[in-house]
Design an enzyme around this catalytic site. Structure first.
Site, short mmCIF file in Angstrom:
data_model
loop_
_atom_site.label_atom_id
_atom_site.label_comp_id
_atom_site.label_asym_id
_atom_site.label_seq_id
_atom_site.Cartn_x
_atom_site.Cartn_y
_atom_site.Cartn_z
N ASP A 30 0.84 -1.21 0.08
CA ASP A 30 0.07 0.01 0.11
C ASP A 30 0.70 1.32 -0.02
OD1 ASP A 30 -2.23 1.64 0.29
OD2 ASP A 30 -3.07 0.00 1.77
N ASP A 43 -2.85 4.67 -2.52
CA ASP A 43 -3.94 5.45 -1.68
C ASP A 43 -4.45 6.52 -2.10
OD1 ASP A 43 -5.61 4.91 0.96
OD2 ASP A 43 -4.37 6.75 1.53
N GLU A 49 -6.29 4.24 -5.89
CA GLU A 49 -7.55 4.48 -5.50
C GLU A 49 -8.34 5.53 -5.95
OE1 GLU A 49 -9.78 4.55 -1.06
OE2 GLU A 49 -7.71 5.57 -1.46
N HIS A 95 -11.40 -2.55 3.12
CA HIS A 95 -11.34 -2.11 4.60
C HIS A 95 -11.93 -0.92 4.85
CE1 HIS A 95 -8.35 -0.05 2.61
NE2 HIS A 95 -8.22 0.90 3.52
N ASP A 96 -12.53 -0.20 3.77
CA ASP A 96 -13.55 0.73 3.93
C ASP A 96 -14.75 0.92 3.72
OD1 ASP A 96 -11.01 2.55 4.45
OD2 ASP A 96 -10.80 3.04 2.25
O1 TEU Z 1 -9.54 5.89 1.71
C1 TEU Z 1 -9.74 7.12 0.82
C2 TEU Z 1 -11.20 7.50 1.21
O2 TEU Z 1 -11.60 8.50 0.55
C3 TEU Z 1 -11.67 6.96 2.32
O3 TEU Z 1 -11.78 7.86 3.48
C4 TEU Z 1 -13.14 6.99 2.09
O4 TEU Z 1 -13.87 8.28 1.74
C5 TEU Z 1 -14.12 6.22 3.14
O5 TEU Z 1 -13.18 5.40 3.76
C6 TEU Z 1 -15.44 5.80 2.65
O6 TEU Z 1 -15.94 5.50 3.86
C7 TEU Z 1 -8.23 5.56 1.89
C8 TEU Z 1 -8.16 4.57 2.56
O7 TEU Z 1 -8.33 3.43 1.70
C9 TEU Z 1 -8.46 4.53 3.95
O8 TEU Z 1 -8.47 3.72 4.96
C10 TEU Z 1 -7.82 5.72 4.63
O9 TEU Z 1 -8.49 6.28 6.02
C11 TEU Z 1 -7.70 6.89 3.76
O10 TEU Z 1 -7.70 6.85 2.35
C12 TEU Z 1 -6.76 7.73 4.24
O11 TEU Z 1 -5.26 7.58 3.97
#
Ligand code: TEU
Ligand code: CA
Length: 539
Positions: free
Chosen positions: A97, A198, A240, A315-316
């Site tokens: 990542d 990311d 992403e 994971h989000d």
């Molecule tokens: O996620 C990007 C992001 O836009 C997320 O915050 C998203 O909007 C949200 O999780 C939706 O519920 C990435 C990573 O995948 C995330 O885990 C991180 O928190 C974020 O970037 C910051 O690095």
């Protein structure tokens, strides 16, 4: 030659929740290494490893304080080297990542940067003088509140599009960019398989103009990065990109442009939220809309000049069966249905750890049970605005990120075999029924559907390269499509709903490929069972 990642299936490991090896309640690198044989059995080609770098863990590692060190909670650099080496023996690559839109506020660069305005690291971050004694503008952080934080020492505001402990890097600074490329090369030299990038769409931000994603310099930066790091090295890179359109996806992934291998696009993610509002403002999913978005991303990008990823979970985002399927009486059927329709599409599939055994969301009763900064900040912000507590908890239970972050359910033992200690986040109470051991023992389990789908992709060029064609004239709850290659034709049919649906086709089945109920002999006037899905070869 087809690059390896077009034929691959990637598996995302969320290290904190995967497997604890030393009883401290936190998953770790040794734990992952100990499970490689399981992943090889599943059949995946690469692991996307969520961040294991040194981090204060404000955002579970997406706040990095040293890119070239492993966080002690996950182990050591030797453990990391060991994981890469052992994974290779299991024919698995490790995709790291890459979190380079921001660092932790504990990163050495930021500690220096905030010492004073003349510090040589100051310009590595994005600063603004106060405007009339206030924030320069009203940009918001993704984790609630302003994206600007006042810093006493410098008398300036710094930008943080996420938590205030995640200051944004200033990509306009060429020295900073070179430092990042050097760091990437450090990892490439270790023999990794590539990078998941990311929020890469944010690096071209121009906050003074209110521009966050898709800024004018985004693609030039990626071209520069490609040239100075992974270009020509047969590595996989996936960006992403929450705000990609099919056209933007081509900009990232057209091989002639020398940027990335593919993108993660999230267009279906907003379908169950109220238009123009936030993810917490719920509305029911319209299956017709889901189907349209799926089809759009199969038909509106030109796979000769772009590539797309396929995924339901990460994971989000919440567990797909809890969100859009059924995690009760049709848990197994709906999990297999989602797997079948996604894995037989055009693109590179991703499996999020636990998805392959049908893990479900894990509701909480009180905010004290929540770990995720995004949910906690939203809860506090909205509570202060007068929102109802129960409504907020409901939104968190439907959409919160902890849902997909509970420890992997390995067996029916204490703490699901994840740890001998106290798990950092509650184990889903359904682990006695839903776990890897049980899945492996049941030839009819979700696990074996995934295993079979991965084999199908590896053995059949039609799954990798076949053209996608929608079967029209089905109702909104039925998704049916062809894959076609060199005169071969596969037909995939799925009932996206819990009600029975009808499907009718003149095609003749020549071979059954996969199904989640019984196979059919013909396709005339079928009554599709709840969440039924199957694929057949047709003449
Ligand atoms: O996620 C990007 C992001 O836009 C997320 O915050 C998203 O909007 C949200 O999780 C939706 O519920 C990435 C990573 O995948 C995330 O885990 C991180 O928190 C974020 O970037 C910051 O690095
Ligand atoms: Ca541990």
């Amino acid at each position: 030659m087809t690059p390896w990642w077009k034929e691959a299936v990637i598996y995302q490991v969320y290290p904190k929740s995967f497997q604890d090896s030393n009883g401290d309640g936190i998953g770790d690198l040794k734990g992952i290494t100990s499970r490689l044989a399981y992943l090889e059995k599943l059949g995946i080609d690469a692991i996307w490893l969520s961040p294991v770098y040194q981090s204060p863990q404000i955002d579970n590692g997406y706040d990095i304080s040293d890119y070239e060190a492993i966080d002690p909670q996950y182990g050591t650099m030797e453990d990391m080297d060991e994981l890469i080496k052992e994974a290779k023996k299991h024919h698995i690559k490790i995709v790291m990542d890459l979190v380079v839109n921001h660092t932790s506020d504990q990163h050495r660069w930021f500690i220096e940067a905030r010492k004073n305005k003349d510090n040589s690291y100051h310009d590595y971050y994005v600063w603004s003088d106060p405007v009339n004694g206030h924030e320069p503008n009203d940009m918001k952080s993704a984790f609630s509140g302003s994206a600007w934080k006042f810093d006493e020492k410098t008398g300036q505001y710094y930008l943080h599009l996420f938590a205030d402990q995640q200051p944004d890097l200033n990509w306009k600074n060429p020295e900073l960019r070179q430092k990042i490329y050097d760091m990437m090369n450090y990892w490439i030299d270790k023999g990794i398989g590539g990078f998941r990038m990311d929020v890469i769409e944010l690096i071209g931000k121009e906050p003074e103009k209110g521009i966050r994603e898709n800024g004018p310099m985004l693609h030039p930066y990626l071209q520069e990065m490609n040239k100075k790091t992974f270009g020509g090295k047969n590595l996989m890179t996936v960006g992403e990109t929450w705000n990609a359109t099919p056209k933007i996806a081509e900009e990232y992934s057209d091989p002639d442009r020398h940027e990335l291998s593919m993108v993660f696009q999230f267009e279906n993610q907003t379908l169950d939220q109220q238009p123009g509002k936030e993810k917490w403002d719920l509305r029911p999913l319209d299956l017709g809309k889901l189907k349209n978005v799926l089809v759009k991303w199969q038909t509106e990008i030109d796979f000769e000049h772009a590539w797309n990823s396929l995924f339901w979970e990460n994971h989000d985002i919440p567990r797909v069966i809890s969100r859009w399927g059924n995690d009760k009486e049709y848990r197994v059927q709906s999990a297999k249905m989602f797997a079948i329709i996604l894995h037989l599409m055009h693109g590179t599939p991703y499996i999020y750890n636990g998805e392959e055994i049908g893990m479900t969301n894990c509701p909480v009763k009180d905010i004290s049970e929540v770990e995720d900064i995004e949910s906690i900040n939203m809860y506090n912000e909205r509570l202060a605005k007068g929102y109802d507590k129960e409504d907020l908890l409901h939104s968190i239970n439907v959409k919160g990120r902890d849902n997909a972050r509970t420890p992997i359910q390995w067996n029916a033992n204490k703490n699901s075999g994840f740890t001998t200690g106290k798990p950092w986040l509650h184990v889903n109470p359904n682990y006695k029924d839903i776990n890897v051991e049980a899945a492996l023992a049941d030839p009819d389990s979700i696990f074996y559907t995934y295993q079979k789908l991965i084999k199908l992709r590896h053995k059949n060029p039609i799954v990798v390269d076949g053209d996608f064609e929608l079967v029209k004239n089905t109702n909104d709850s039925v998704l049916a499509y062809y894959r076609k290659l060199d005169g071969q034709k596969w037909l995939i049919v799925a009932n996206l709903s819990a009600d029975t649906q009808s499907f009718d086709s003149e095609e003749k089945i020549s071979e059954n490929i996969i199904s989640n109920y019984q196979d059919h002999d013909d396709l005339h006037n079928l009554e599709l069972k709840p969440y039924e899905a199957f694929a057949v070869k047709v003449k």
